[in-house]
Design an enzyme around this catalytic site. Structure first.
Site, PDB file in Angstrom:
ATOM      1  N   CYS A 104      -1.477  76.462 140.737  1.00 40.36           N
ATOM      2  CA  CYS A 104      -2.403  77.471 140.210  1.00 40.36           C
ATOM      3  C   CYS A 104      -3.812  77.290 140.794  1.00 40.36           C
ATOM      4  O   CYS A 104      -4.373  76.199 140.739  1.00 40.36           O
ATOM      5  CB  CYS A 104      -2.449  77.399 138.686  1.00 40.36           C
ATOM      6  SG  CYS A 104      -3.501  78.684 138.001  1.00 40.36           S
ATOM      7  N   LYS A 143       6.337  73.174 141.542  1.00 42.37           N
ATOM      8  CA  LYS A 143       5.913  74.340 142.335  1.00 42.37           C
ATOM      9  C   LYS A 143       4.568  74.012 142.968  1.00 42.37           C
ATOM     10  O   LYS A 143       3.614  73.695 142.257  1.00 42.37           O
ATOM     11  CB  LYS A 143       5.807  75.564 141.421  1.00 42.37           C
ATOM     12  CG  LYS A 143       5.405  76.850 142.121  1.00 42.37           C
ATOM     13  CD  LYS A 143       5.720  78.043 141.221  1.00 42.37           C
ATOM     14  CE  LYS A 143       5.309  79.367 141.833  1.00 42.37           C
ATOM     15  NZ  LYS A 143       3.877  79.639 141.684  1.00 42.37           N
ATOM     16  N   ASP A 204       4.943  86.691 149.119  1.00 40.66           N
ATOM     17  CA  ASP A 204       5.109  87.919 149.907  1.00 40.66           C
ATOM     18  C   ASP A 204       6.556  88.347 150.104  1.00 40.66           C
ATOM     19  O   ASP A 204       6.886  88.961 151.116  1.00 40.66           O
ATOM     20  CB  ASP A 204       4.448  87.777 151.289  1.00 40.66           C
ATOM     21  CG  ASP A 204       2.958  87.523 151.180  1.00 40.66           C
ATOM     22  OD1 ASP A 204       2.407  87.714 150.078  1.00 40.66           O
ATOM     23  OD2 ASP A 204       2.355  87.130 152.187  1.00 40.66           O
ATOM     24  N   GLY A 226       7.603  86.960 142.780  1.00 38.60           N
ATOM     25  CA  GLY A 226       6.585  87.124 141.747  1.00 38.60           C
ATOM     26  C   GLY A 226       6.151  88.565 141.605  1.00 38.60           C
ATOM     27  O   GLY A 226       6.791  89.374 140.910  1.00 38.60           O
TER      28      GLY A 226
HETATM   29  C1  LIG Z   1      -0.413  87.673 137.405  1.00 39.43           C
HETATM   30  C2  LIG Z   1       0.063  86.379 138.018  1.00 39.43           C
HETATM   31  C3  LIG Z   1       0.226  85.264 137.220  1.00 39.43           C
HETATM   32  C4  LIG Z   1       0.677  84.058 137.776  1.00 39.43           C
HETATM   33  N1  LIG Z   1       0.888  82.982 136.949  1.00 39.43           N
HETATM   34  C5  LIG Z   1       1.463  81.853 137.455  1.00 39.43           C
HETATM   35  C6  LIG Z   1       1.858  80.786 136.597  1.00 39.43           C
HETATM   36  O1  LIG Z   1       1.726  80.844 135.372  1.00 39.43           O
HETATM   37  N2  LIG Z   1       2.411  79.678 137.184  1.00 39.43           N
HETATM   38  C7  LIG Z   1       2.601  79.591 138.540  1.00 39.43           C
HETATM   39  O2  LIG Z   1       3.113  78.584 139.023  1.00 39.43           O
HETATM   40  N3  LIG Z   1       2.256  80.597 139.356  1.00 39.43           N
HETATM   41  C8  LIG Z   1       1.723  81.725 138.846  1.00 39.43           C
HETATM   42  N4  LIG Z   1       1.456  82.778 139.677  1.00 39.43           N
HETATM   43  C9  LIG Z   1       1.830  82.686 141.093  1.00 39.43           C
HETATM   44  C10 LIG Z   1       3.254  83.226 141.318  1.00 39.43           C
HETATM   45  O3  LIG Z   1       4.199  82.450 140.630  1.00 39.43           O
HETATM   46  C11 LIG Z   1       3.596  83.226 142.817  1.00 39.43           C
HETATM   47  O4  LIG Z   1       3.531  81.911 143.285  1.00 39.43           O
HETATM   48  C12 LIG Z   1       2.648  84.091 143.639  1.00 39.43           C
HETATM   49  O5  LIG Z   1       2.401  85.330 143.010  1.00 39.43           O
HETATM   50  C13 LIG Z   1       3.199  84.334 145.049  1.00 39.43           C
HETATM   51  O6  LIG Z   1       4.443  84.981 144.992  1.00 39.43           O
HETATM   52  P1  LIG Z   1       4.606  86.579 145.241  1.00 39.43           P
HETATM   53  O7  LIG Z   1       4.012  86.879 146.578  1.00 39.43           O
HETATM   54  O8  LIG Z   1       6.075  86.818 145.166  1.00 39.43           O
HETATM   55  O9  LIG Z   1       3.834  87.260 144.152  1.00 39.43           O
HETATM   56  C14 LIG Z   1       0.960  83.972 139.152  1.00 39.43           C
HETATM   57  C15 LIG Z   1       0.784  85.106 139.950  1.00 39.43           C
HETATM   58  C16 LIG Z   1       0.353  86.298 139.407  1.00 39.43           C
HETATM   59  C17 LIG Z   1       0.196  87.501 140.300  1.00 39.43           C
END
Ligand SMILES: Cc1cc2nc3c(=O)[nH]c(=O)nc-3n(C[C@H](O)[C@H](O)[C@H](O)COP(=O)(O)O)c2cc1C
Length: 317
Positions: A104, A143, A204, A226
């Site tokens: 995070c 993660k 992505d 995500g």
């Molecule tokens: C609104 C939002 C909240 C997120 N909250 C967390 C979380 O609680 N824990 C975590 O490990 N990653 C969190 N992430 C990151 C996502 O798990 C992920 O790693 C990131 O969005 C990249 O993946 P994507 O391109 O598929 O969105 C969050 C992302 C977004 C957009």
């Protein structure tokens, strides 16, 4: 399509819903499971808050039979408190696994030395993973984000593996990048080639083609999705269908998207989780992919109660 095995947990596929604060509550996870996510993660919850017995934080781990397998994600930096909260949640909700957040980038999280800030302390990461893997009788995952250098990222991933984690997810962006720029597939591929535990690629993955490209390029064991799943749980069906058959399912029409939205509301009601703020956010998310809804989305923005949202959404049918 390959199936992921994480420690003793055998999944029926390799598509995983990412933990997302303010998004992946139980109703949204249930919809993603319905459409084929093989594993879903809770929103991150703070180990310090769980140790303090904050009900709101504890209840982020609430689950039900239909959603299993699920993982609860913990965020914290004190090994003893992470272990105590993980053991507590393991006993209370019997999740299939626990995940630790080393990714995070939010200011409020890194200023307390948690999330991606821990990437600067590989020794502490090792201590945390060792203590948790020794304390839990369910699988443990971690993660991470990448660091600026590949060697540094690999070192952290290897520490996580050696300390006893059963799988790792790599989001191919640095802390500094936040959510901008591209996810670095070369780093993810390099880590996958060096580890023996399963590696999930993250960042992505938005559709069928990006899924296939990331799987083929990185050779990772699984994909974590995500943002593409926000207000769009059907993405899991589209991607899994494509990976199985090579064919692209048609996109959802307005009626089908609304049916998912109303299912979401039903689930929120069933589990006592219906709130105005959450519904308003979800109404925006579910209408995002629809055609000619600019005016509707502006109206949703102006609402102040659940009934007004329901009226607007019902008029779309
Ligand atoms: C609104 C939002 C909240 C997120 N909250 C967390 C979380 O609680 N824990 C975590 O490990 N990653 C969190 N992430 C990151 C996502 O798990 C992920 O790693 C990131 O969005 C990249 O993946 P994507 O391109 O598929 O969105 C969050 C992302 C977004 C957009």
């Amino acid at each position: 399509m390959n199936s992921l095995t994480i420690g003793k947990l055998k999944l029926d596929g390799n598509l995983v819903l990412a933990p997302m604060s303010g998004v992946t509550n139980l109703p949204s996870r249930l919809l993603c499971r319905k459409y084929g996510a093989s594993l879903v993660y809770s929103e991150m919850t703070s180990s310090e808050a769980v140790v303090r017995q904050s009900l709101k934080s504890i209840e982020r781990g609430f689950t039900c039979k239909d959603e299993r397998p699920m993982g609860i994600q913990l965020m914290g930096s004190i090994p003893n408190n992470l272990a105590a909260s993980a053991i507590f949640l393991q006993e209370k909700y019997r999740p299939e696994l626990i995940d630790i957040n080393f990714g995070c980038p939010a200011q409020g999280v890194i200023k307390n030395g948690c999330g991606s800030e821990l990437l600067k302390k590989p020794g502490l990461i090792g201590e945390i993973i060792t203590m948790l893997s020794d304390s839990l009788d369910i699988p443990l995952t971690a993660k991470i984000r990448i660091s600026d250098s590949f060697d540094e990222t690999l070192k952290i991933a290897e520490i996580i593996e050696k300390s006893g984690a059963d799988a790792i997810t790599v989001h191919g962006r640095t802390q500094k990048q936040g959510y901008s720029g591209k996810s670095n597939l070369d780093f993810i591929k390099g880590i996958k080639s060096e580890l023996t535990i399963p590696v999930m690629a993250n960042g992505d993955i938005f559709d069928e083609i990006t899924s296939q490209n990331v799987l083929e390029y990185t050779r990772c064991d699984g994909l974590m999705i995500g943002r593409a799943a926000i207000g769009n749980p059907f993405i899991f069906k589209k991607i899994s269908y494509f990976l199985r058959t090579g064919e692209i399912l048609p996109s959802r029409n307005t009626e089908e998207i609304l049916a998912d939205f109303f299912d979401y509301i039903k689930l929120c009601r069933n589990y006592g989780m219906l709130t105005f703020n959450d519904l308003k956010r979800n109404a925006q998310w579910f209408t995002k992919g629809m055609e000619n809804v600019k005016q509707v989305r502006m109206e949703i923005n102006k609402t102040h109660d659940i009934d007004s949202i329901m009226t607007i959404m019902n008029e779309l049918i």
